[in-house]
Design a protein around this motif. Structure first.
Motif, PDB file in Angstrom:
ATOM      1  N   ALA A 310      15.460 -55.236   0.708  1.00  0.00           N
ATOM      2  CA  ALA A 310      16.488 -54.198   0.697  1.00  0.00           C
ATOM      3  C   ALA A 310      16.344 -53.266  -0.503  1.00  0.00           C
ATOM      4  O   ALA A 310      16.675 -52.083  -0.422  1.00  0.00           O
ATOM      5  N   GLY A 311      15.847 -53.785  -1.604  1.00  0.00           N
ATOM      6  CA  GLY A 311      15.634 -52.968  -2.787  1.00  0.00           C
ATOM      7  C   GLY A 311      14.288 -52.272  -2.807  1.00  0.00           C
ATOM      8  O   GLY A 311      13.942 -51.639  -3.814  1.00  0.00           O
ATOM      9  N   GLY A 312      13.528 -52.381  -1.718  1.00  0.00           N
ATOM     10  CA  GLY A 312      12.233 -51.710  -1.639  1.00  0.00           C
ATOM     11  C   GLY A 312      11.161 -52.366  -2.483  1.00  0.00           C
ATOM     12  O   GLY A 312      10.188 -51.707  -2.853  1.00  0.00           O
ATOM     13  N   VAL A 313      11.297 -53.659  -2.778  1.00  0.00           N
ATOM     14  CA  VAL A 313      10.326 -54.361  -3.621  1.00  0.00           C
ATOM     15  C   VAL A 313       9.202 -54.903  -2.738  1.00  0.00           C
ATOM     16  O   VAL A 313       9.452 -55.737  -1.850  1.00  0.00           O
ATOM     17  N   PRO A 314       7.958 -54.468  -2.964  1.00  0.00           N
ATOM     18  CA  PRO A 314       6.850 -54.900  -2.098  1.00  0.00           C
ATOM     19  C   PRO A 314       6.235 -56.224  -2.551  1.00  0.00           C
ATOM     20  O   PRO A 314       5.028 -56.374  -2.614  1.00  0.00           O
ATOM     21  N   ALA A 514      16.276 -39.699   7.146  1.00  0.00           N
ATOM     22  CA  ALA A 514      14.904 -40.116   7.439  1.00  0.00           C
ATOM     23  C   ALA A 514      14.017 -38.871   7.414  1.00  0.00           C
ATOM     24  O   ALA A 514      14.391 -37.819   7.940  1.00  0.00           O
ATOM     25  N   ARG A 515      12.862 -38.999   6.814  1.00  0.00           N
ATOM     26  CA  ARG A 515      12.000 -37.827   6.669  1.00  0.00           C
ATOM     27  C   ARG A 515      11.619 -37.241   8.025  1.00  0.00           C
ATOM     28  O   ARG A 515      11.641 -36.015   8.205  1.00  0.00           O
ATOM     29  N   ASN A 516      11.268 -38.081   8.970  1.00  0.00           N
ATOM     30  CA  ASN A 516      10.853 -37.540  10.278  1.00  0.00           C
ATOM     31  C   ASN A 516      12.008 -36.805  10.961  1.00  0.00           C
ATOM     32  O   ASN A 516      11.813 -35.801  11.640  1.00  0.00           O
ATOM     33  N   PRO A 555      12.814 -40.955  -2.569  1.00  0.00           N
ATOM     34  CA  PRO A 555      12.873 -42.146  -3.421  1.00  0.00           C
ATOM     35  C   PRO A 555      12.070 -43.313  -2.878  1.00  0.00           C
ATOM     36  O   PRO A 555      11.528 -44.110  -3.640  1.00  0.00           O
ATOM     37  N   THR A 556      12.021 -43.447  -1.563  1.00  0.00           N
ATOM     38  CA  THR A 556      11.169 -44.433  -0.908  1.00  0.00           C
ATOM     39  C   THR A 556      10.467 -43.745   0.244  1.00  0.00           C
ATOM     40  O   THR A 556      10.993 -42.777   0.809  1.00  0.00           O
ATOM     41  N   PRO A 557       9.289 -44.199   0.611  1.00  0.00           N
ATOM     42  CA  PRO A 557       8.559 -43.543   1.696  1.00  0.00           C
ATOM     43  C   PRO A 557       9.409 -43.452   2.960  1.00  0.00           C
ATOM     44  O   PRO A 557      10.007 -44.427   3.410  1.00  0.00           O
TER      45      PRO A 557
END
Length: 1022
Positions: A310-314, A514-516, A555-557
């Motif tokens: 959830a925090g975008g941690v890979p 969302a970018r798209n 901020p995130t992809p």
């Protein structure tokens, strides 16, 4: 700890000690360079750190020593290699002892931290670059080890690292194997990298989106706190303290602050310091940053096992790792942006938080929100302490401006003149000082001041217009950058697209797209913009907006947000006005997330549209139950954006606002102050006002600020009622101190109220206020001679001073009758109080175990308040004289038993906090003289209180009730009841029959039976 772990620790400590001792045994340095090069001219004092200038000089010196190796290169290649080395060290930052310890004093490790040689260097120049980097690193380490303070600093580093290793070994032993510990170290490094840098607004608008170390960009801001200064006072006084101090005081925090006030940056700072295991209460915690806007679209809030995703941690954690941290209390859960959740989903957010706290009560939580999104006591039932981000004061503004320009210098900019100009402007121009009271606006002023060559705009709308002009056009135009993404958009074309995106987000209750989806919408909007569509497709145009405008971030992809919500609201309001969506604006005006949209729409609108919008707000105020005051005040707050308005509408606005005046309590005053200077014309003078009303009027004017507000406050300077005097003395924090002293304080009677002093500037004004006999000293001022010289001082409060150790100067204040110590954790003795004629002593948040024995000698002591852990098992052994009339045991002292309370037969007032003490009171013998009882944060059965038949005043604050209040009718002398609650409603109807009973209600409450009370018997307090 196992035997093997102990051996490992001892070996590591011995090795580290041997390393440092070997370095210190050599003179003059570490011996890493045979002929150390000097980084500064000999005529100069050796610098304590190596900055850009020193490293470039060192590079040139070492290059000259290489001789033939450099001579074989063409001059332009040699210079290019030297410049590349200098640029590499400039990117790395200043080299000092701290930076070199981070590299373990290893020149090779330091060299690997530098960027690779830039593209375009010839092979020979690349080789020279590598050789010079290695040489410079060795000579830099050699130089720093020769500095006078290096030895002491090395000792500190050795102790710190040994302690870290000990804690690491403890954690390794606790986990049973090294898997969890190894992951924790890797995760900490990830958090430190991702949260250790910050985009400084105005310095990060270029294509590269450069980031700056958070240590450079961050400044400590003030938040509101609570303290119980006066024993017997019905509620805690509001005070100010630094955010870090407030957040260290509790394991669960609700942090409230308006847009741009620095909440998210503060969360980033907490995550960074926890990951670094810096000193502090959360140094052993593992942080998890959860931004609620990321879950609005999905509808699902994460469980602990999903925190990393959830925090975008890979990174993939070992099974059960997060849950183990939550159960053990080592998890720090940072929940950012309750206000960014649509209203319809906030109940879901509260349920989620309740479930987390119930399942993992030992974990630590910090939650942020805008103030109007949830009630102040929203999470009080879960044990959350509430703090509010306060507006930046002059010292905060100055610090921010200095930090911003320091970052600009790191970038190589010459900004001294701009910095001096802006500091002068915000100190002399009230309009700018008011704009600069939060970090976002302050950063915007910094950027515009530099961009406009020190010619700043004045009004808020003009400020945003200038910002858009700078961001969308001038920055690229003046640097001859255009069409980088293959398209060229004018300012108007960019604004047209951005405002539509902003308005779409607002209408849909989102802060993130969302970018798209954003690209698809841009494609639809381009149908009406053929001149833009001819240049490129939707993806290409959107890429231009994202990369070049400076207003959008990814901020995130795959996710797109505005750089700050303020710009989204400003542009969305413009789109709403152009679409003539005045009905939409009015319909949503009750939603706090639309506040700024409505206000800015008034600024964008034409005069007739403005009148239409404001009339709509007033009509809806009459229709929406529970929102009348809010909508009227919102309409009033809009007037600052209305330079031209129909006089009839303005008169109607003023009339409707007058219905809300005078304010009855401080919370109403805060709400009124948001309307700006308009409210100043409507505030009444002191005549015919009650004490509470007069105090609230002074507070309203003080919060508005400015010359006109000062005139309003001055009307009350001769009012000697205690609540008004307190507001007069506290008001100088919102004005320039000198004029406030001249206009208000020198004319006011300050002999019976406390004056808060928290800066050298305020200390300097004390000589002009000889009538002050009670002082509050805040934030590290100690006990200065200026204070000690005032021999007639009767009371002193020392707050939030983590440097103060010695109270001995107090012994010279022979007339001192009151001493209050709050959050002074390094005070080691109270012996200085012996011999003083003290009648009242309050001690809160002091060092655990601080001896109270000096209090036994204070024969005149009547009031004693304790709010920290003491080495006293019960009241029979409390070192206090038998003369006490008032005793308060706050949360920190709840471990003390009430056994022995009968030793004070004249005890008239008792304040107890928590279930344990309240439960003991129910079985303790009746205190014969007790007529004032205050219970807080406890479960109370009113039937057990009727034993104390002499009670005339009773306070039940933040309490839950196991039975109804009708039992209180059996207290024959009860005339004053103060009530608030933390869980469950309060039914007052049984008490309405007591015509001599006045009920005071504190904070937001769910009350029944209030309609049975006449207004003079039901008071809503702040």
């Amino acid at each position: 700890m196992t035997g093997i772990e102990t051996v490992l620790l001892r070996v590591a400590g011995t090795a580290a000690g041997t390393l440092v001792k070997s370095l210190l045994a050599r003179a003059p340095g570490a011996g890493l360079a045979a002929d150390p090069a000097r980084p500064a001219p000999r005529r100069r004092k050796p610098p304590a750190e190596l900055g850009d200038g020193e490293m470039r000089r060192l590079t040139e010196t070492l290059a000259a020593r290489l001789g033939p190796e450099c001579a074989a290169l063409p001059e332009h290649e040699r210079l290019a290699a030297l410049d590349a080395v200098g640029d590499g060290f400039a990117a790395l930052g200043t080299l000092d002892a701290e930076a070199l310890f981070a590299a373990d004093l290893d020149p090779t490790a330091l060299a690997t931290a530098l960027p690779p040689p830039p593209a375009g260097l010839a092979p020979a120049a690349e080789a020279l670059y590598g050789r010079l980097v290695r040489l410079c690193c060795a000579h830099a380490v050699e130089y720093v080890t020769t500095l006078p303070g290096f030895g002491a600093r090395a000792d500190v580093e050795l102790v710190r690292r040994t302690g870290e290793l000990a804690r690491a070994v403890d954690r390794l032993g606790a986990t049973g194997d090294g898997t969890a510990y190894a992951f924790e170290e890797r995760y900490a490094q990830y958090v430190a990298r991702t949260h250790g840098r910050l985009q400084l607004f105005g310095l990060t608008l270029s294509r590269s989106h450069q980031e700056w170390p958070l240590d450079v960009a961050y400044i400590s801001l003030a938040v509101s706190g609570e303290e119980q200064l006066m024993p017997g006072a019905p509620t805690a006084h509001r005070t100010q303290l630094r955010a870090e101090q407030a957040l260290a005081s509790a394991d669960r925090i609700l942090l409230r602050g308006p847009a741009g006030s620095g909440k998210s940056t503060l969360m980033q700072w907490l995550a960074l310091n926890a990951a670094r295991q810096s000193d502090g209460p959360w140094s052993t915690c593992v942080p998890f940053v959860l931004r609620l806007r990321s879950f609005t679209a999905s509808g699902d809030l994460p469980l602990p096992e999903d925190f990393l995703r959830a925090g975008g941690v890979p990174l993939s954690a070992p099974a059960g790792w997060v849950q183990d941290l939550m159960l053990s209390g080592r998890a720090l859960v940072l929940v950012d942006g309750v206000d960014e959740v649509p209203q319809r989903l906030r109940a879901r957010t509260e349920t989620w938080l309740r479930s987390l706290v119930s399942a993992f009560p030992k974990a630590r939580y910090v939650v942020t929100t805008r103030p109007s999104a949830v009630p102040e006591d929203w999470l009080a039932g879960l044990g959350f302490a509430t703090h509010a981000m306060l507006p930046m004061e002059q010292r905060d503004i100055r610090a921010f401006v200095e930090h911003w320009h320091a970052a600009a210098r790191v970038q190589g900019q010459e900004v001294d003149a701009y910095e001096a100009s802006l500091l002068e402007a915000v100190s002399s121009r009230r309009d700018l000082a008011r704009l600069a009271t939060n970090p976002l606006m302050c950063a915007l002023l910094c950027a515009l001041n530099q961009d406009r060559r020190m010619q700043l705009p004045r009004a808020r709308k003009e400020l945003y217009d200038a910002a858009l002009d700078m961001l969308l056009v001038r920055r690229d135009t003046e640097r001859e950058i255009s069409g980088v993404e293959g398209v060229y958009l004018t300012r108007e074309e960019q604004v047209a697209l951005l405002q539509r995106l902003a308005y779409w987000l607002i209408r849909n209750g989102q802060l993130e797209a969302a970018r798209n989806e954003a690209v698809e919408m841009v494609g639809e909007w381009l149908e009406a913009m053929p001149q833009v569509r001819a240049q490129g497709g939707a993806e290409q145009v959107f890429a231009h907006l994202l990369i070049r405008s400076g207003l959008l971030l990814e901020p995130t992809p795959g996710a797109v947000v505005f750089v700050h919500r303020t710009f989204q609201d400003y542009l969305g309001a413009k789109a709403a006005v152009e679409s003539r969506d005045f009905g939409v604006l009015v319909k949503n005006a009750h939603d706090d997330s639309w506040d700024d949209v409505v206000r800015m729409a008034v600024g964008h609108a034409r005069p007739d549209e403005r009148a239409r919008l404001l009339r709509g707000l007033l009509r809806r105020a009459d229709k929406v139950k529970g929102a009348r005051s809010r909508l009227v005040l919102l309409a009033a707050a809009c007037l600052e954006h209305a330079p031209e308005l129909d006089p009839q509408v303005r008169r109607e606005m003023e009339s409707r606002t007058a219905d809300l005046l005078p304010p009855q309590r401080i919370s109403q005053a805060e709400e009124l102050a948001r309307a700006g200077e308009l409210v100043l014309d409507l505030l009444p003078g002191p005549r015919d006002l009650s004490e509470a009303e007069a105090a609230a009027v002074v507070h309203t004017a003080s919060r508005v600020g400015g010359p006109q507000a000062l005139g309003v406050v001055a009307r009350f300077r001769c009012d000697d009622r205690p609540m008004v005097r307190f507001q007069l003395s506290n008001g100088w924090q919102h004005f320039d101190r000198g004029p406030y002293v001249d206009t208000v304080l020198t004319k006011a009677d300050l002999s019976q109220t406390y004056l808060a002093v928290e800066s050298a500037e305020e200390l300097a004004q004390l000589d002009r206020l000889p009538g002050v006999r009670y002082l509050i000293l805040r934030g590290g001022l100690g006990i200065p001679e200026t204070v000690v010289s005032r021999r007639d001082l009767a009371g002193i409060a020392l707050q939030n001073d983590d440097l103060l150790t010695d109270l001995s100067p107090l012994s010279e204040l022979a007339q001192l009758t009151r001493v209050y110590l709050y959050n002074c954790p390094r005070v080691d003795s109270l012996d200085a109080l012996i011999g003083l004629p003290l009648q009242s002593v309050s001690l809160s948040r002091m060092r655990a175990g601080l001896s109270l024995y000096p209090l036994a000698s204070l024969d005149s002591l009547r009031y004693l308040s304790i709010g920290f852990t003491v080495d006293v098992p019960d009241l029979a052994r409390l070192p206090a004289p038998d003369s006490l009339h008032s005793l308060a045991l706050w949360e920190g002292a709840s471990q003390v038993d009430l056994h022995g309370m009968e030793r004070w037969p004249d005890l008239k007032e008792l304040i107890l906090c928590g279930d344990r003490l309240a439960g003991q009171l129910a079985t303790h013998p009746v205190v014969p003289a007790l007529d004032n009882l205050h219970l807080e944060s406890a479960a109370v059965d009113p039937r057990q209180l009727v034993r104390h038949q002499k009670l005339s005043r009773l306070a039940l604050l933040k309490c839950t009730f196991t039975a109804g209040l009708e039992a209180l009718l059996s207290l024959p002398h009860l005339t004053r009841l103060a009530v608030s609650y933390s869980a469950g409603p309060v039914d007052l109807s049984p008490l309405a029959a007591r015509e001599d009973l006045v009920v005071e209600v504190y904070g937001p409450n769910t009350l029944f039976g209030t309609e049975l009370f006449p207004p003079e018997r039901l008071r809503y307090m702040s």
